[in-house]
Design a protein around this motif. Structure first.
Motif, PDB file in Angstrom:
ATOM      1  N   UNK A  55       1.301  -1.072   0.084  1.00  0.00           N
ATOM      2  CA  UNK A  55      -0.016  -0.129   0.369  1.00  0.00           C
ATOM      3  C   UNK A  55       0.783   1.581   0.198  1.00  0.00           C
ATOM      4  N   UNK A  56       1.061   1.819  -1.200  1.00  0.00           N
ATOM      5  CA  UNK A  56       1.197   3.124  -0.913  1.00  0.00           C
ATOM      6  C   UNK A  56       1.208   4.029   0.219  1.00  0.00           C
ATOM      7  N   UNK A  57       0.151   4.568   0.489  1.00  0.00           N
ATOM      8  CA  UNK A  57       0.096   5.360   1.425  1.00  0.00           C
ATOM      9  C   UNK A  57       0.564   5.023   2.949  1.00  0.00           C
ATOM     10  N   UNK A  58       0.798   3.311   3.147  1.00  0.00           N
ATOM     11  CA  UNK A  58       1.541   3.165   4.121  1.00  0.00           C
ATOM     12  C   UNK A  58       3.510   2.719   4.198  1.00  0.00           C
ATOM     13  N   UNK A  59       3.421   2.428   3.307  1.00  0.00           N
ATOM     14  CA  UNK A  59       4.810   2.470   2.535  1.00  0.00           C
ATOM     15  C   UNK A  59       5.997   3.741   2.046  1.00  0.00           C
ATOM     16  N   UNK A  60       5.117   4.653   1.736  1.00  0.00           N
ATOM     17  CA  UNK A  60       5.537   5.643   0.830  1.00  0.00           C
ATOM     18  C   UNK A  60       5.000   7.205   1.107  1.00  0.00           C
ATOM     19  N   UNK A  61       6.128   8.480   1.404  1.00  0.00           N
ATOM     20  CA  UNK A  61       5.360   9.516   1.982  1.00  0.00           C
ATOM     21  C   UNK A  61       4.436  10.460   1.138  1.00  0.00           C
ATOM     22  N   UNK A  62       3.777  11.337   1.604  1.00  0.00           N
ATOM     23  CA  UNK A  62       2.449  11.664   1.081  1.00  0.00           C
ATOM     24  C   UNK A  62       2.946  12.516  -0.371  1.00  0.00           C
ATOM     25  N   UNK A  63       1.940  11.742  -1.662  1.00  0.00           N
ATOM     26  CA  UNK A  63       1.996  12.510  -3.116  1.00  0.00           C
ATOM     27  C   UNK A  63       3.223  11.697  -3.936  1.00  0.00           C
ATOM     28  N   UNK A  64       3.304  10.763  -3.324  1.00  0.00           N
ATOM     29  CA  UNK A  64       4.460   9.539  -3.706  1.00  0.00           C
ATOM     30  C   UNK A  64       3.942   8.297  -3.993  1.00  0.00           C
ATOM     31  N   UNK A  65       4.042   8.000  -5.428  1.00  0.00           N
ATOM     32  CA  UNK A  65       3.531   6.467  -6.038  1.00  0.00           C
ATOM     33  C   UNK A  65       4.459   5.733  -6.244  1.00  0.00           C
ATOM     34  N   UNK A  66       4.291   4.436  -6.498  1.00  0.00           N
ATOM     35  CA  UNK A  66       5.163   3.192  -6.989  1.00  0.00           C
ATOM     36  C   UNK A  66       5.827   3.765  -8.393  1.00  0.00           C
ATOM     37  N   UNK A  67       4.780   4.519  -9.122  1.00  0.00           N
ATOM     38  CA  UNK A  67       5.193   4.765 -11.017  1.00  0.00           C
ATOM     39  C   UNK A  67       6.217   6.181 -10.547  1.00  0.00           C
ATOM     40  N   UNK A  68       6.101   7.352  -9.048  1.00  0.00           N
ATOM     41  CA  UNK A  68       7.363   7.801  -9.592  1.00  0.00           C
ATOM     42  C   UNK A  68       8.819   7.433  -9.552  1.00  0.00           C
ATOM     43  N   UNK A  69       8.493   6.469  -8.924  1.00  0.00           N
ATOM     44  CA  UNK A  69      10.305   5.102  -9.115  1.00  0.00           C
ATOM     45  C   UNK A  69      10.658   4.852 -10.017  1.00  0.00           C
ATOM     46  N   UNK A  70       9.326   4.569 -10.939  1.00  0.00           N
ATOM     47  CA  UNK A  70      10.102   3.954 -12.481  1.00  0.00           C
ATOM     48  C   UNK A  70       9.726   5.107 -13.289  1.00  0.00           C
ATOM     49  N   UNK A  71       9.079   6.213 -13.313  1.00  0.00           N
ATOM     50  CA  UNK A  71       9.695   7.324 -13.762  1.00  0.00           C
ATOM     51  C   UNK A  71      10.655   7.888 -13.779  1.00  0.00           C
TER      52      UNK A  71
END
Length: 201
Positions: free
Chosen positions: A3-19
Protein backbone atom coordinates in the motif's frame (compact mmCIF):
# COMPACT_ATOMS: atom_id res chain seq x y z
CA UNK A 1 0.49 -5.46 1.10
CA UNK A 2 2.42 -2.79 -0.84
CA UNK A 3 0.00 0.00 0.00
CA UNK A 4 1.48 3.32 -1.11
CA UNK A 5 -0.08 5.19 1.80
CA UNK A 6 1.72 2.93 4.26
CA UNK A 7 5.12 2.59 2.57
CA UNK A 8 5.63 5.91 0.82
CA UNK A 9 5.56 9.58 1.79
CA UNK A 10 2.52 11.68 0.96
CA UNK A 11 2.04 12.44 -2.76
CA UNK A 12 4.42 9.64 -3.80
CA UNK A 13 3.44 6.52 -5.73
CA UNK A 14 5.32 3.47 -6.96
CA UNK A 15 5.17 4.84 -10.49
CA UNK A 16 7.26 7.83 -9.37
CA UNK A 17 10.24 5.50 -9.07
CA UNK A 18 9.74 4.13 -12.55
CA UNK A 19 9.59 7.66 -13.93
CA UNK A 20 12.80 8.61 -12.09
CA UNK A 21 14.63 5.60 -13.49
CA UNK A 22 13.38 6.41 -16.98
CA UNK A 23 14.85 9.89 -16.51
CA UNK A 24 18.21 8.31 -15.72
CA UNK A 25 18.14 8.95 -11.98
CA UNK A 26 19.80 6.04 -10.23
CA UNK A 27 18.08 4.78 -7.08
CA UNK A 28 19.19 2.02 -4.70
CA UNK A 29 17.97 -1.40 -5.76
CA UNK A 30 17.79 -4.58 -3.73
CA UNK A 31 19.72 -6.48 -6.41
CA UNK A 32 22.68 -4.08 -5.91
CA UNK A 33 23.48 -5.98 -2.73
CA UNK A 34 24.80 -8.91 -4.79
CA UNK A 35 28.04 -6.93 -5.26
CA UNK A 36 28.72 -7.30 -1.55
CA UNK A 37 29.66 -10.99 -1.66
CA UNK A 38 32.60 -10.84 -4.10
CA UNK A 39 33.77 -7.69 -2.31
CA UNK A 40 33.62 -9.54 1.02
CA UNK A 41 35.81 -12.29 -0.40
CA UNK A 42 38.22 -9.69 -1.78
CA UNK A 43 38.41 -7.96 1.61
CA UNK A 44 39.05 -11.27 3.36
CA UNK A 45 41.89 -12.14 0.98
CA UNK A 46 43.27 -8.61 1.42
CA UNK A 47 43.15 -9.10 5.17
CA UNK A 48 45.06 -12.38 4.95
CA UNK A 49 47.71 -10.85 2.70
CA UNK A 50 48.12 -7.81 4.93
CA UNK A 51 48.32 -9.89 8.09
CA UNK A 52 50.81 -12.45 6.78
CA UNK A 53 52.91 -10.29 4.48
CA UNK A 54 53.04 -7.01 6.38
CA UNK A 55 51.65 -7.06 9.93
CA UNK A 56 53.31 -10.24 11.17
CA UNK A 57 56.79 -9.35 9.84
CA UNK A 58 56.44 -5.86 11.35
CA UNK A 59 55.26 -7.41 14.62
CA UNK A 60 58.26 -9.73 14.73
CA UNK A 61 60.53 -6.81 13.87
CA UNK A 62 59.32 -4.85 16.90
CA UNK A 63 59.64 -7.89 19.16
CA UNK A 64 56.12 -9.32 19.35
CA UNK A 65 56.30 -13.09 19.71
CA UNK A 66 54.00 -15.90 18.69
CA UNK A 67 53.19 -16.65 22.34
CA UNK A 68 49.71 -17.20 23.66
CA UNK A 69 48.33 -15.14 26.49
CA UNK A 70 47.07 -16.97 29.55
CA UNK A 71 43.65 -18.56 28.89
CA UNK A 72 43.69 -17.37 25.27
CA UNK A 73 43.80 -19.29 22.01
CA UNK A 74 45.05 -16.26 20.10
CA UNK A 75 48.73 -15.36 20.10
CA UNK A 76 50.07 -11.88 20.71
CA UNK A 77 51.30 -11.75 17.13
CA UNK A 78 47.88 -12.87 15.89
CA UNK A 79 46.17 -10.13 17.89
CA UNK A 80 48.66 -7.58 16.64
CA UNK A 81 48.19 -8.53 12.99
CA UNK A 82 44.40 -8.56 13.31
CA UNK A 83 44.47 -5.14 14.99
CA UNK A 84 46.69 -3.83 12.20
CA UNK A 85 44.18 -4.98 9.59
CA UNK A 86 41.23 -3.46 11.43
CA UNK A 87 43.07 -0.21 12.13
CA UNK A 88 44.01 0.21 8.47
CA UNK A 89 40.53 -0.67 7.24
CA UNK A 90 38.68 1.54 9.72
CA UNK A 91 41.01 4.47 9.13
CA UNK A 92 40.69 4.18 5.34
CA UNK A 93 36.91 3.79 5.42
CA UNK A 94 36.64 6.72 7.84
CA UNK A 95 38.66 8.92 5.49
CA UNK A 96 36.57 7.75 2.54
CA UNK A 97 33.40 8.43 4.54
CA UNK A 98 34.59 11.98 5.14
CA UNK A 99 35.07 12.40 1.42
CA UNK A 100 31.65 10.86 0.68
CA UNK A 101 29.93 13.19 3.12
CA UNK A 102 31.96 16.18 1.89
CA UNK A 103 32.91 17.39 5.35
CA UNK A 104 35.65 19.52 3.81
CA UNK A 105 33.34 20.91 1.11
CA UNK A 106 29.97 21.41 2.84
CA UNK A 107 28.37 23.21 -0.09
CA UNK A 108 28.71 20.10 -2.23
CA UNK A 109 26.24 18.11 -0.11
CA UNK A 110 23.98 20.30 1.98
CA UNK A 111 22.69 17.40 4.05
CA UNK A 112 26.12 16.91 5.62
CA UNK A 113 25.71 19.98 7.81
CA UNK A 114 21.93 20.36 7.81
CA UNK A 115 20.40 16.97 8.48
CA UNK A 116 16.93 18.20 7.58
CA UNK A 117 18.17 17.99 3.99
CA UNK A 118 18.54 14.22 4.42
CA UNK A 119 14.76 14.07 4.12
CA UNK A 120 14.23 16.87 1.62
CA UNK A 121 12.51 15.44 -1.47
CA UNK A 122 12.69 11.91 -0.03
CA UNK A 123 12.56 9.25 -1.53
CA UNK A 124 13.66 10.83 -4.80
CA UNK A 125 17.34 11.00 -3.87
CA UNK A 126 19.81 10.17 -6.59
CA UNK A 127 22.24 7.41 -5.59
CA UNK A 128 25.73 8.71 -6.29
CA UNK A 129 28.65 6.40 -7.01
CA UNK A 130 30.54 7.41 -3.88
CA UNK A 131 27.64 6.55 -1.59
CA UNK A 132 27.01 3.32 -3.50
CA UNK A 133 30.60 2.19 -2.95
CA UNK A 134 30.62 3.38 0.65
CA UNK A 135 27.65 1.13 1.41
CA UNK A 136 29.00 -1.80 -0.61
CA UNK A 137 32.42 -1.69 1.08
CA UNK A 138 30.95 -1.37 4.57
CA UNK A 139 28.53 -4.24 3.95
CA UNK A 140 31.30 -6.36 2.45
CA UNK A 141 33.50 -5.73 5.46
CA UNK A 142 30.86 -6.92 7.91
CA UNK A 143 30.09 -9.96 5.76
CA UNK A 144 33.81 -10.76 5.70
CA UNK A 145 33.86 -10.53 9.49
CA UNK A 146 31.02 -13.02 9.70
CA UNK A 147 32.81 -15.44 7.37
CA UNK A 148 36.13 -15.05 9.15
CA UNK A 149 34.56 -15.69 12.55
CA UNK A 150 33.96 -19.29 11.54
CA UNK A 151 37.50 -19.71 10.19
CA UNK A 152 39.46 -17.81 12.84
CA UNK A 153 40.08 -19.01 16.35
CA UNK A 154 36.77 -19.00 18.19
CA UNK A 155 36.68 -16.34 20.87
CA UNK A 156 34.67 -15.83 24.04
CA UNK A 157 32.54 -13.11 22.48
CA UNK A 158 31.83 -15.12 19.32
CA UNK A 159 28.02 -15.00 19.54
CA UNK A 160 27.90 -11.38 20.68
CA UNK A 161 30.02 -10.29 17.72
CA UNK A 162 28.07 -12.54 15.37
CA UNK A 163 24.80 -10.87 16.44
CA UNK A 164 26.43 -7.45 16.19
CA UNK A 165 27.52 -8.15 12.61
CA UNK A 166 24.07 -9.50 11.67
CA UNK A 167 22.41 -6.40 13.15
CA UNK A 168 24.83 -4.11 11.32
CA UNK A 169 24.29 -5.88 8.00
CA UNK A 170 20.51 -5.77 8.48
CA UNK A 171 20.52 -2.05 9.27
CA UNK A 172 22.83 -1.21 6.39
CA UNK A 173 20.84 -3.32 3.93
CA UNK A 174 17.54 -1.82 5.06
CA UNK A 175 18.76 1.78 4.95
CA UNK A 176 20.21 1.18 1.49
CA UNK A 177 17.16 -0.44 -0.04
CA UNK A 178 14.74 2.20 1.28
CA UNK A 179 17.08 4.98 0.11
CA UNK A 180 18.01 6.30 3.55
CA UNK A 181 21.52 6.62 2.15
CA UNK A 182 22.05 10.24 3.11
CA UNK A 183 21.42 9.77 6.80
CA UNK A 184 22.97 6.30 6.57
CA UNK A 185 26.25 7.70 5.24
CA UNK A 186 26.35 10.18 8.12
CA UNK A 187 25.70 7.45 10.69
CA UNK A 188 28.39 5.27 9.13
CA UNK A 189 31.09 7.92 9.30
CA UNK A 190 30.16 8.74 12.90
CA UNK A 191 30.58 5.09 13.85
CA UNK A 192 33.77 4.72 11.83
CA UNK A 193 35.45 7.68 13.51
CA UNK A 194 35.75 5.76 16.77
CA UNK A 195 36.54 2.30 15.45
CA UNK A 196 40.14 2.80 14.37
CA UNK A 197 41.04 4.28 17.77
CA UNK A 198 39.84 1.08 19.45
CA UNK A 199 42.50 -0.89 17.58
CA UNK A 200 45.33 1.33 18.84
CA UNK A 201 44.79 0.55 22.52
Amino acid sequence: MWNEEFWLPRNTTWTNFTVLEQQGIRLPQLHDLIYVYPLALLLYVTRLLLEYCIAQPVGRLVGIRQVHLRNSRVSLLGKFSESCWRFIFYLCIFLYGNQVNSFLFPLKKSWTWDTKDCWLNYPNHRLTDDIFWYYMIELAFYWSLIFSQFIDVKRKDFWQMFLHHIATISLLSFSYTVNFVRIGALVLVIHDCGDFWLEVG
